[in-house]
Design a protein around this motif. Structure first.
Motif, short mmCIF file in Angstrom:
data_model
loop_
_atom_site.label_atom_id
_atom_site.label_comp_id
_atom_site.label_asym_id
_atom_site.label_seq_id
_atom_site.Cartn_x
_atom_site.Cartn_y
_atom_site.Cartn_z
N SER A 1 9.56 0.29 -0.80
CA SER A 1 8.27 -0.34 -0.34
C SER A 1 7.97 -1.67 -1.07
O SER A 1 7.66 -2.78 -0.46
CB SER A 1 7.25 0.58 -0.33
N TYR A 2 7.88 -1.73 -2.40
CA TYR A 2 7.52 -2.84 -3.23
C TYR A 2 8.76 -3.84 -2.83
O TYR A 2 8.37 -4.97 -2.89
CB TYR A 2 7.73 -2.48 -4.75
N MET A 3 9.94 -3.33 -2.84
CA MET A 3 10.95 -4.48 -2.34
C MET A 3 10.63 -5.10 -1.23
O MET A 3 10.84 -6.43 -1.11
CB MET A 3 12.43 -3.94 -2.55
N LEU B 1 0.77 -1.07 -0.06
CA LEU B 1 -0.15 -0.31 -0.13
C LEU B 1 0.66 1.36 -0.15
O LEU B 1 0.54 2.17 -0.68
CB LEU B 1 -0.89 -0.02 1.08
N VAL B 2 1.88 1.27 1.03
CA VAL B 2 2.85 2.31 0.77
C VAL B 2 3.54 2.39 -0.72
O VAL B 2 3.35 3.69 -0.93
CB VAL B 2 3.92 2.24 1.78
N GLY B 3 3.56 1.47 -1.18
CA GLY B 3 4.28 1.52 -2.73
C GLY B 3 3.37 2.28 -3.72
O GLY B 3 3.66 3.04 -4.41
N LEU B 4 2.01 1.92 -3.54
CA LEU B 4 1.08 2.23 -4.35
C LEU B 4 0.93 3.79 -4.32
O LEU B 4 0.75 4.56 -5.12
CB LEU B 4 -0.28 1.49 -3.99
N VAL B 5 0.71 4.07 -2.81
CA VAL B 5 0.60 5.67 -2.48
C VAL B 5 1.60 6.49 -2.73
O VAL B 5 1.45 7.50 -3.55
CB VAL B 5 0.00 5.59 -0.98
#
Length: 248
Positions: free
Chosen positions: A90-92, A80-84
């Motif tokens: 974050s994705y890693m 979610l952090v990566g998306l926002v």
């Protein structure tokens, strides 16, 4: 002296920090696992004397089950952090968590079956508790499979993140199925989750194993994040310089 933690959001800054954390987490995990298993096997003989010896599987089963659900929550958080915020690290993190979460889910399922066969006379019972936990494993596997199926890592991260967020509904379902407020509505071979009437020595052993598994998970995740960083940042100058140093 304040520390600017946001600087570690950059993969180049987090990579050396993760390397330092790995050894600490692994040492803590090993020490607590040894102490927790010793406590569970040798400090609770009188309490467990009325039970068969396979009762002691709970020290691994409960910790693994808790970790599998907690790690999935962390996976969804970082996704979610990566998306926002569109942050690469974050994705890693989400990608690094998935294999470890799947491992703990498998351990939880296997130890549950190991307990169930001598206790209930069956390796598996298709009740909501066991079935929902099996679905959690499928969510982990689905997340990893979707990431592997898409060549573009950025697109793969976003697609897998959406899948993980949709699957988050299973975590409260699993928790509710094990901690059902009305046992009559949740008929199952699986025991009710309760810590209020557990003997203190058993609580100590379970707590030590949970912290041990938690530390192990962080250690492995840090190692995996470092590998992912090197793979995805291989065209950057700092990774090329690091490779030259390692091969020099």
């Amino acid at each position: 002296m304040s520390i600017n933690w946001f600087k570690y959001a950059a993969p180049s800054n987090f990579y050396p920090l993760a390397g330092k954390l790995v050894s600490w987490f692994m040492v803590i995990a090993f020490v607590l696992a040894v102490v927790g298993l010793y406590w569970g096997f040798f400090k609770t003989p009188d309490v467990l004397s009325e039970q068969k010896e396979y009762y002691r599987i709970i020290f691994i089963h409960v910790a693994a089950a808790w970790m599998s659900m907690w790690l999935y929550g962390m996976l969804v958080f970082w996704a979610l952090v990566g998306l926002v915020f569109n942050t690469r690290l974050s994705y890693m993190f989400a990608s690094a968590i998935a294999p470890t979460g799947a491992l703990f889910t498998i351990i939880g399922l296997w130890t549950g079956a190991f307990w169930g066969q001598p206790s209930w006379g069956t390796w598996w019972d298709w009740d909501p508790r066991m079935t929902s936990f099996l679905i959690l494993l499928f969510l982990y596997v689905g997340y990893m499979a979707l990431q592997s199926a898409i060549d573009d890592s950025r697109r793969a991260d976003k697609a897998a993140a959406i899948l993980a967020m949709v699957g988050m509904v299973m975590v409260p379902v699993i928790y509710y199925s094990v901690n059902c407020p009305n046992p009559a509505e949740c008929s199952s071979l699986h025991q009710e989750s309760s810590t209020q009437q557990i003997e203190p020595n058993i609580k100590i052993a379970m707590f030590l194993m949970v912290i041990s598994f938690w530390s192990y998970a962080f250690g492995v995740i840090c190692m995996r994040v470092r590998n992912i960083i090197l793979q995805r940042e291989k065209h950057t100058r700092w990774v090329q310089d690091l490779e030259e140093i390692n091969h020099g």
